[in-house]
Design an enzyme around this catalytic site. Structure first.
Site, PDB file in Angstrom:
ATOM      1  N   HIS A  62      33.619  63.835  -6.171  1.00  0.00           N
ATOM      2  CA  HIS A  62      33.301  63.199  -4.894  1.00  0.00           C
ATOM      3  C   HIS A  62      33.444  61.686  -5.057  1.00  0.00           C
ATOM      4  CE1 HIS A  62      30.698  66.454  -2.722  1.00  0.00           C
ATOM      5  NE2 HIS A  62      31.865  66.927  -3.134  1.00  0.00           N
ATOM      6  N   GLU A  64      31.519  59.277  -4.234  1.00  0.00           N
ATOM      7  CA  GLU A  64      30.303  58.636  -4.725  1.00  0.00           C
ATOM      8  C   GLU A  64      30.174  58.785  -6.236  1.00  0.00           C
ATOM      9  OE1 GLU A  64      30.649  60.892  -2.248  1.00  0.00           O
ATOM     10  OE2 GLU A  64      28.878  60.900  -0.971  1.00  0.00           O
ATOM     11  N   CYS A  92      26.085  64.115   0.063  1.00  0.00           N
ATOM     12  CA  CYS A  92      25.541  65.468  -0.082  1.00  0.00           C
ATOM     13  C   CYS A  92      24.364  65.404  -1.068  1.00  0.00           C
ATOM     14  CB  CYS A  92      26.625  66.417  -0.596  1.00  0.00           C
ATOM     15  SG  CYS A  92      27.153  66.084  -2.295  1.00  0.00           S
ATOM     16  N   CYS A  95      25.354  64.163  -4.645  1.00  0.00           N
ATOM     17  CA  CYS A  95      25.599  62.719  -4.743  1.00  0.00           C
ATOM     18  C   CYS A  95      24.318  61.922  -4.537  1.00  0.00           C
ATOM     19  CB  CYS A  95      26.673  62.305  -3.753  1.00  0.00           C
ATOM     20  SG  CYS A  95      28.296  63.004  -4.163  1.00  0.00           S
TER      21      CYS A  95
END
Length: 173
Positions: A62, A64, A92, A95
């Site tokens: 991801h 992040e 999410c 993260c």
């Protein structure tokens, strides 16, 4: 929630533009267009990332997670005290927990994530680490962030529909 970081609203928007530039890189590589940057307490960008989940075949890619990892390497420490994460989409649970464990001071995000946002998974956040230990600013360049995502998924749905139509046309010959 607060309405801006210690950098002020003008700088928050400037940093979010840089996160949007990262999201556009994801879009260009056919990844879900989410971008992130990490800014240290002095206002220096020390980590950048964009979604690479498909390319790297892992959810750990991801935007992040990549930005936080790069920030830790640049800083020479996994503890990112005083740093802020700017991300185009609400993080999410994975993260968010990474941000909390990394000791970020705050997160500024653009668009809400009605499917996977951390606010939907409140029970999944580590209870040892209280949610109020991290400051949250929501909605910075939310429209631009949401538009990029909507355009991406509209294109994806269009591709699937065209593929299906081609398949049906071949099948019916």
């Amino acid at each position: 929630m607060v309405d801006h970081s210690p950098f002020g609203q003008k700088k928050d928007k400037s940093f979010m533009k840089k996160a949007l530039a990262q999201a556009k890189k994801a879009y260009a590589t056919d990844e879900v267009p989410v971008g992130a940057i990490v800014v240290d307490a002095q206002g220096n960008i020390i980590g950048r990332g964009y979604n690479q989940v498909e390319k790297k075949d892992t959810q750990a890619a991801h935007a992040e997670m990549i930005a936080i990892s790069k920030a830790g390497k640049k800083k020479g420490d996994w503890r990112l005290n005083g740093c802020w994460l700017f991300v185009t989409l609400e993080p999410c649970a994975m993260c968010m927990n990474c941000a909390i464990l990394s000791r970020l001071e705050g997160i500024i995000y653009g668009a809400d994530s009605p499917l996977f946002g951390y606010q939907l998974d409140k029970d999944l956040t580590f209870q040892v680490y209280k949610r109020d230990t991290i400051l949250i600013v929501a909605g910075v360049y939310a429209e631009q962030s949401a538009k990029l995502l909507k355009d991406f998924f509209r294109l994806k749905r269009g591709d699937k529909q065209r593929d299906e139509e081609r398949y049906l046309a071949k099948r019916d010959r």
